[in-house]
Design an enzyme around this catalytic site. Structure first.
Site, PDB file in Angstrom:
ATOM      1  N   CYS A  19       0.808  -1.154  -0.041  1.00 31.01           N
ATOM      2  CA  CYS A  19       0.133  -0.095   0.145  1.00 31.01           C
ATOM      3  C   CYS A  19       0.943   1.199  -0.011  1.00 31.01           C
ATOM      4  CB  CYS A  19      -0.966   0.154   1.373  1.00 31.01           C
ATOM      5  SG  CYS A  19      -1.936  -1.349   1.428  1.00 31.01           S
ATOM      6  N   GLY A  45       0.361   0.330  -5.146  1.00 33.87           N
ATOM      7  CA  GLY A  45      -0.947  -0.603  -4.923  1.00 33.87           C
ATOM      8  C   GLY A  45      -1.997   0.020  -5.989  1.00 33.87           C
ATOM      9  N   ASN A 120      -0.340   1.139   5.851  1.00 34.69           N
ATOM     10  CA  ASN A 120       0.766   0.317   5.061  1.00 34.69           C
ATOM     11  C   ASN A 120       1.492  -0.459   5.997  1.00 34.69           C
ATOM     12  OD1 ASN A 120       3.813   1.295   3.221  1.00 34.69           O
ATOM     13  ND2 ASN A 120       2.548  -0.551   3.048  1.00 34.69           N
ATOM     14  N   GLY A 121       1.426  -1.790   5.568  1.00 31.31           N
ATOM     15  CA  GLY A 121       2.249  -2.648   6.576  1.00 31.31           C
ATOM     16  C   GLY A 121       1.138  -3.762   6.833  1.00 31.31           C
ATOM     17  N   CYS A 255      12.669  -1.794   5.606  1.00 34.01           N
ATOM     18  CA  CYS A 255      12.550  -3.010   4.646  1.00 34.01           C
ATOM     19  C   CYS A 255      13.571  -2.685   3.453  1.00 34.01           C
ATOM     20  CB  CYS A 255      11.066  -2.985   4.259  1.00 34.01           C
ATOM     21  SG  CYS A 255      10.713  -3.828   2.674  1.00 34.01           S
ATOM     22  N   TYR A 261      13.212  -3.255  -4.932  1.00 32.39           N
ATOM     23  CA  TYR A 261      12.253  -3.282  -6.045  1.00 32.39           C
ATOM     24  C   TYR A 261      11.018  -2.407  -5.716  1.00 32.39           C
ATOM     25  CZ  TYR A 261       8.002  -5.117  -8.242  1.00 32.39           C
ATOM     26  OH  TYR A 261       6.422  -4.968  -8.921  1.00 32.39           O
ATOM     27  N   CYS A 401       7.171 -12.524   3.072  1.00 30.75           N
ATOM     28  CA  CYS A 401       7.209 -11.366   4.001  1.00 30.75           C
ATOM     29  C   CYS A 401       5.851 -11.161   4.589  1.00 30.75           C
ATOM     30  CB  CYS A 401       7.383 -10.096   3.017  1.00 30.75           C
ATOM     31  SG  CYS A 401       7.319  -8.526   3.884  1.00 30.75           S
ATOM     32  N   CYS A 452      15.683  -4.985   7.548  1.00 29.46           N
ATOM     33  CA  CYS A 452      14.897  -6.127   7.729  1.00 29.46           C
ATOM     34  C   CYS A 452      15.276  -6.898   6.268  1.00 29.46           C
ATOM     35  CB  CYS A 452      13.345  -6.035   7.738  1.00 29.46           C
ATOM     36  SG  CYS A 452      12.356  -7.351   7.620  1.00 29.46           S
ATOM     37  N   CYS A 455      13.060 -11.691   4.035  1.00 27.35           N
ATOM     38  CA  CYS A 455      12.699 -12.296   2.629  1.00 27.35           C
ATOM     39  C   CYS A 455      13.732 -13.117   2.176  1.00 27.35           C
ATOM     40  CB  CYS A 455      11.920 -11.266   1.618  1.00 27.35           C
ATOM     41  SG  CYS A 455      12.954  -9.942   1.417  1.00 27.35           S
TER      42      CYS A 455
HETATM   43  P1  AMP Z   1       8.444 -14.234 -10.697  1.00 27.33           P
HETATM   44  O1  AMP Z   1       7.987 -14.566 -12.099  1.00 27.33           O
HETATM   45  O2  AMP Z   1       7.330 -14.765  -9.586  1.00 27.33           O
HETATM   46  O3  AMP Z   1       9.985 -14.790 -10.316  1.00 27.33           O
HETATM   47  O4  AMP Z   1       8.349 -12.688 -10.644  1.00 27.33           O
HETATM   48  C1  AMP Z   1       9.402 -11.870 -10.644  1.00 27.33           C
HETATM   49  C2  AMP Z   1       9.178 -10.690 -11.118  1.00 27.33           C
HETATM   50  O5  AMP Z   1       8.352  -9.966 -10.441  1.00 27.33           O
HETATM   51  C3  AMP Z   1      10.262  -9.805 -11.279  1.00 27.33           C
HETATM   52  O6  AMP Z   1      10.622  -9.181 -12.429  1.00 27.33           O
HETATM   53  C4  AMP Z   1      10.311  -8.594 -10.261  1.00 27.33           C
HETATM   54  O7  AMP Z   1      10.499  -7.262 -10.645  1.00 27.33           O
HETATM   55  C5  AMP Z   1       8.877  -8.508  -9.895  1.00 27.33           C
HETATM   56  N1  AMP Z   1       8.356  -8.552  -8.456  1.00 27.33           N
HETATM   57  C6  AMP Z   1       9.136  -8.873  -7.442  1.00 27.33           C
HETATM   58  N2  AMP Z   1       8.411  -8.702  -6.372  1.00 27.33           N
HETATM   59  C7  AMP Z   1       7.235  -8.280  -6.600  1.00 27.33           C
HETATM   60  C8  AMP Z   1       6.135  -8.112  -5.814  1.00 27.33           C
HETATM   61  N3  AMP Z   1       6.139  -7.898  -4.749  1.00 27.33           N
HETATM   62  N4  AMP Z   1       5.103  -7.612  -6.625  1.00 27.33           N
HETATM   63  C9  AMP Z   1       4.844  -7.628  -7.978  1.00 27.33           C
HETATM   64  N5  AMP Z   1       5.955  -8.064  -8.631  1.00 27.33           N
HETATM   65  C10 AMP Z   1       7.000  -8.335  -8.115  1.00 27.33           C
END
Ligand code: AMP
Length: 484
Positions: A19, A45, A120-121, A255, A261, A401, A452, A455
């Site tokens: 969020c 979000g 958020n959290g 975090c 990311y 997480c 943190c 993950c």
């Molecule tokens: P995956 O196919 O599950 O390995 O997703 C990896 C991709 O998801 C990478 O390109 C990341 O940039 C992106 N990603 C990583 N964490 C998240 C997240 N929490 N929500 C949405 N996308 C994510």
């Protein structure tokens, strides 16, 4: 969708939410400024958004499903009068992903008046607290952990709003960056570990709170400082600011995934610029896992700063080998096994002229389930890449997480199940290199925080209390986040 918890009662699955929050107090265009700020926080979000304003007497609210720009127009914003407003953007991964009732800010009336809240959290003891509250007669209107805070506040035996709020927050554990608003007071508060970000700034005299500095930049505000972990900032009598530290001190746990990311690269998060972190992770990645190739390409957009860092450190040329469409929503459903690559093809298109016959390093920020990487490798090979070496500017994600970032259950994380060698084979790359945990921390050294990294390391500062606190993604067929 509901399930049995150990007590035998039927409970709804807990929502896990990414969020963004925003608040403006002391400005005649408060709700317009919050609206603009929410645009800048949209990446945090995309499923729903809301704004609640107050003119000192009444609260007015509008919430909707979808993107900020689709939910709000003049018709929705004009009635949100008053010099105080808070807002929220939300993304949840549970089955109730499209329930309007879970879209924040929540507004309730309790014995002491009206209060609205944006969170958020993720709280790690919300399921137990909710059970206890329900046993004492509380009736919940949402399946969000945030509502627990409102019930604790309403049932507190303390006198003032602030004392009630402190009383409530002393009972919750986990991650919260909150903005609350009564008819006359705005409060911004962060949990004692400070898992999730929250900053304070000004537009003129008006006080602004936001998840990220990018929201301040957009509205022409100035960044003053972070809301400190464990700090409660109260804005009353117009724009008068009071700071309290009502909670026991805890070790700071910023975090790290915000810098990897989640946050926007132009934001300053936890006191340091996100873009610089990502560029530095890319440089460190080259030192840790170099590759004998012709070209560096990013997985856009989130992999781009790290790919630039990798290219800079290696001296290799950098090109856009993949072009991202910005018009594909999160809602696309892959229709069948046979055409399952369409999801990634809709979003990413290879640039054949740049990559044909080339040995590539492809830099992305993270691997979660591995499905995106696998599709990207295939896409690049189909477009003529000679070799595809995947480099990831974070360590392997091995654990879920519980503090507000959307990661699936541990069993679905590819790094939990497979070694890096096996992962490389699964995604079909010629080689795979991650940033080590140590190298990541080295790059973050000297920054204001301890971090943190649960993950990556699996070490939780505040462990989830029980299974009811665990993410519920597995109930929904493990749809890949597949998002950027
Ligand atoms: P995956 O196919 O599950 O390995 O997703 C990896 C991709 O998801 C990478 O390109 C990341 O940039 C992106 N990603 C990583 N964490 C998240 C997240 N929490 N929500 C949405 N996308 C994510």
């Amino acid at each position: 969708m509901s399930r049995l918890h150990p007590g035998g009662l039927v409970v709804e699955p807990k929502l896990r939410e990414e969020c963004g929050v925003m608040g403006v107090k002391g400005h005649f265009e408060a709700s317009n400024l919050v609206y603009l700020g929410l645009h800048a926080l949209q990446h945090r979000g995309q499923e729903g958004a809301g704004i609640v304003s107050t003119d000192g007497e009444q609260m007015r609210s509008h919430r909707g499903l979808g993107l900020v720009g689709d939910i709000f127009g003049p018709t929705q914003l004009t009635p949100l009068t008053g010099d105080s407003a808070i807002g929220h953007v939300r993304y949840s991964t549970s089955g109730e992903r499209s329930a309007l009732r879970n879209v924040q800010p929540f507004v309730v009336r309790y014995g002491g008046g009206q209060v609205s809240i944006a969170h958020n959290g993720n709280l790690v003891n919300a399921a137990r607290l909710r059970r206890e509250l329900e046993q004492r007669g509380s009736i919940f209107g949402t399946s969000s952990d945030t509502e627990v805070i409102l019930h604790l506040l309403a049932t507190s035996q303390q006198g003032t709003f602030i004392n009630r709020l402190v009383d409530a927050l002393l009972q919750v554990e986990g991650a919260y960056s909150l903005i609350l608003q009564t008819e006359t007071v705005m409060v911004a508060v962060r949990d004692p570990h400070g898992f999730r970000p929250l900053v304070m700034g000004r537009v003129g005299d008006a006080v602004v709170f936001a998840s990220e500095t990018t929201a301040l930049d957009l509205i022409g505000g100035t960044y003053e400082r972070e809301v400190q972990p464990g700090e409660m900032i109260i804005v009353e009598n117009g724009t008068q600011v009071l700071s309290l530290s009502p909670f026991p001190r805890r070790e700071r746990k910023a975090c790290v995934f915000e810098h990897i990311y989640f946050a926007r690269p132009n934001s300053v998060v936890f006191g340091s610029p996100v873009y610089d972190s990502r560029f530095n992770f890319g440089q460190a990645l080259h030192r840790t896992a170099p590759a004998d190739v012709d070209l560096v390409i990013p997985v856009p957009d989130s992999g781009t700063p790290a790919a630039l860092g990798f290219a800079f450190a290696s001296g290799l040329p950098f090109k856009q080998g993949l072009i991202r469409s910005h018009y594909v929503g999160r809602t696309f459903i892959e229709p069948s096994q046979q055409i399952r690559d369409f999801g990634v093809k809709l979003k990413l298109s290879p640039v054949r002229s740049a990559i044909e016959g080339k040995r590539l390093v492809v830099v992305d920020d993270s691997i979660v389930r591995g499905t995106t990487s696998r599709k990207i490798v295939r896409l690049l090979r189909e477009a003529g890449a000679k070799e595809v070496h995947l480099r990831i500017s974070s360590p392997p994600i091995r654990a879920s997480c519980f503090y507000g970032v959307d990661t699936p259950t541990r069993e679905e994380l590819i790094a939990h199940r497979l070694t890096p060698e096996e992962t490389c084979a699964f995604v079909g790359a010629d080689s795979l290199g991650y940033l080590s945990l140590e190298a990541m921390h080295n790059e973050l050294k000297g920054k204001a925080s301890t971090w943190c990294d649960a993950c990556f390391s699996g070490e939780y500062a505040v462990p989830p209390e029980n299974d009811a606190e665990r993410p519920q993604l597995d109930l929904f067929g493990g749809a890949s986040p597949d998002e950027d």
